[in-house]
Design a protein around this motif. Structure first.
Motif, mmCIF file in Angstrom:
data_model
loop_
_atom_site.group_PDB
_atom_site.id
_atom_site.type_symbol
_atom_site.label_atom_id
_atom_site.label_comp_id
_atom_site.label_asym_id
_atom_site.label_seq_id
_atom_site.Cartn_x
_atom_site.Cartn_y
_atom_site.Cartn_z
ATOM 1 N N GLY A 206 0.742 -1.321 -0.066
ATOM 2 C CA GLY A 206 -0.088 0.035 0.063
ATOM 3 C C GLY A 206 0.834 1.242 -0.156
ATOM 4 N N PHE A 252 -4.150 -9.918 -5.613
ATOM 5 C CA PHE A 252 -5.292 -8.990 -5.784
ATOM 6 C C PHE A 252 -4.793 -7.500 -5.664
ATOM 7 C CE2 PHE A 252 -8.243 -12.626 -4.902
ATOM 8 C CZ PHE A 252 -9.134 -12.520 -5.976
ATOM 9 N N ILE A 253 -3.696 -7.450 -4.701
ATOM 10 C CA ILE A 253 -3.259 -6.091 -4.436
ATOM 11 C C ILE A 253 -2.374 -5.671 -5.811
ATOM 12 C CG2 ILE A 253 -1.647 -4.633 -3.235
ATOM 13 C CD1 ILE A 253 -2.611 -6.400 -0.893
ATOM 14 N N SER A 254 -1.713 -6.574 -6.485
ATOM 15 C CA SER A 254 -0.981 -6.252 -7.469
ATOM 16 C C SER A 254 -1.992 -5.860 -8.720
ATOM 17 C CB SER A 254 -0.160 -7.564 -7.940
ATOM 18 O OG SER A 254 0.828 -7.755 -6.889
ATOM 19 N N ILE A 255 -2.868 -6.624 -8.907
ATOM 20 C CA ILE A 255 -4.137 -5.966 -10.042
ATOM 21 C C ILE A 255 -4.559 -4.688 -9.411
ATOM 22 C CG2 ILE A 255 -6.266 -6.729 -11.103
ATOM 23 C CD1 ILE A 255 -5.514 -9.406 -10.408
ATOM 24 N N TYR A 256 -4.883 -4.563 -8.229
ATOM 25 C CA TYR A 256 -5.294 -3.179 -7.749
ATOM 26 C C TYR A 256 -4.097 -2.189 -8.028
ATOM 27 C CZ TYR A 256 -6.797 0.589 -4.698
ATOM 28 O OH TYR A 256 -6.936 1.839 -4.196
ATOM 29 N N TRP A 257 -2.773 -2.418 -7.871
ATOM 30 C CA TRP A 257 -1.954 -1.548 -8.342
ATOM 31 C C TRP A 257 -2.011 -1.010 -9.748
ATOM 32 C CZ3 TRP A 257 3.499 -4.092 -6.740
ATOM 33 C CH2 TRP A 257 3.670 -3.751 -5.368
ATOM 34 N N LEU A 259 -4.608 -1.209 -11.563
ATOM 35 C CA LEU A 259 -5.906 -0.335 -11.825
ATOM 36 C C LEU A 259 -5.813 1.066 -11.407
ATOM 37 C CD1 LEU A 259 -8.458 -3.253 -11.438
ATOM 38 C CD2 LEU A 259 -7.752 -2.335 -13.538
ATOM 39 N N TYR A 260 -5.377 1.140 -10.106
ATOM 40 C CA TYR A 260 -5.224 2.315 -9.319
ATOM 41 C C TYR A 260 -4.383 3.374 -10.220
ATOM 42 C CZ TYR A 260 -4.051 5.828 -5.702
ATOM 43 O OH TYR A 260 -4.008 6.988 -4.940
ATOM 44 N N ASN A 262 -3.544 3.464 -13.263
ATOM 45 C CA ASN A 262 -3.885 3.662 -14.594
ATOM 46 C C ASN A 262 -4.104 4.938 -15.054
ATOM 47 O OD1 ASN A 262 -4.234 2.982 -17.276
ATOM 48 N ND2 ASN A 262 -6.407 2.911 -16.952
ATOM 49 N N GLN A 270 3.753 2.254 -15.683
ATOM 50 C CA GLN A 270 3.002 1.212 -15.626
ATOM 51 C C GLN A 270 3.521 -0.301 -16.198
ATOM 52 O OE1 GLN A 270 -1.255 1.694 -16.629
ATOM 53 N NE2 GLN A 270 -0.976 3.968 -16.514
#
Length: 316
Positions: A206, A252-257, A259-260, A262, A270
């Motif tokens: 985070g 899941f946090i890596s995918i959120y990385w 997306l957040y 972008n 990215q």
């Protein structure tokens, strides 16, 4: 400059010492190593009352009155005092000795000085836990009422980095066969170190994405030490079940990385982050499966999941 340090960051430094000091002795087996934490907590509490973080537009006297008023009206303060009284009584009422009862031909511990009060067997161990409880109580009061938002951000970064350094050092010692680290690794059900590094792995991920989004210079160090370091600590010291849990959470946090970030960071950044994540996953996989196939991580996973059995059934 000195006035700014005293009115803005002096208390933050003391809370950081409360946080970092136990981490330096995380894998030590000495019971008395955390006793100085008690005195450091008293100094931090004094700093909380005399030199709290000053907000914009207020004087030091105003900050002292604000902190005192908030503490007096905080239910956590009174609940914490009750818990500290319990721990202190347990420490003062400790020191039971092993006595041989000849009439029953058994060994048993002697009764404490006050039989109806909370007690402990070992005095030194009880004092250590009392020191930890006082440090947690003082640290929470400081974070709730006196540390600024910037100070909390710095504390999070320091805690993640120190945890990553401890994780890298512990993994290195375990690979060298040094005790007690090698014993922690061989525990198939894991130990407290695995959960500890797993918690700071989530916090570090985070903090990393927040720094990257705001263009801070810490993000490279956070990725290498906070993310990769704590990830190695989880792989080596967590049990098989927690390995799966933290792996799913990290995914899941890596995918959120991605997306957040972008709409926040440029596309080359990215892409670089995506390639770094792929490199970390590929490097750890090659290291565990091919370079050192008999490492404790693979052994724990094979005990948790009978891969050979499923592969044999699939082949048939």
């Amino acid at each position: 400059m000195m006035q700014k340090v005293l009115t803005k960051y002096w208390l933050t430094i003391h809370v950081g010492l409360l946080l970092v000091f136990p981490l330096l002795f995380l894998t030590q087996s000495r019971a008395g190593s955390l006793v100085p934490l008690l005195w450091l907590s008293f100094v931090a509490f004094e700093t909380l009352l005399l030199l709290p973080s000053v907000h914009r537009g207020e004087t030091l006297a105003d900050a002292r009155r604000r902190v005192t008023r908030d503490i007096v009206h905080d239910p956590f303060f009174y609940l914490g005092l009750v818990f500290l009284c319990f721990v202190a009584i347990q420490w003062l009422n400790s020191g039971c000795k092993l006595v041989y009862m000849s009439e029953a031909d058994v060994w048993r511990f002697s009764s404490p000085s006050i039989a109806w009060a909370p007690f402990s067997i070992e005095t030194q161990s009880s004092l250590t836990w009392c020191s930890i409880a006082v440090a947690c109580f003082v640290g929470c009061l400081c974070l709730r009422h006196a540390v600024s938002r910037t100070g909390k951000r710095y504390l999070l970064h320091v805690a993640v980095l120190v945890s990553g350094i401890v994780a890298i050092f512990s993994v290195f010692q375990a690979c060298r066969g040094v005790t007690p680290y090698v014993g922690y690794v061989s525990d198939r059900w894991g130990n407290v170190l695995g959960s500890f590094f797993g918690f700071w792995l989530m916090m570090g991920m985070g903090a990393f994405v927040d720094d990257l989004a705001h263009g801070k210079r810490w993000y490279v160090v956070l990725f290498v030490v906070g993310f990769i370091g704590n990830l190695l600590g989880v792989l080596f010291f967590a049990g098989a079940l927690f390995l799966v849990i933290y792996a799913v959470l990290s995914l899941f946090i890596s995918i959120y990385w991605l997306l957040y970030l972008n709409p926040v960071v440029p596309k080359p950044v990215q892409l670089k982050l995506f390639l770094m994540l792929c490199a970390v996953v590929a490097g750890i996989t090659v290291f565990l499966l091919y370079i050192f196939p008999g490492n404790p991580v693979v052994v724990k996973m094979r005990e948790f999941v009978p891969v050979d059995h499923y592969w044999h059934s699939l082949s048939e």
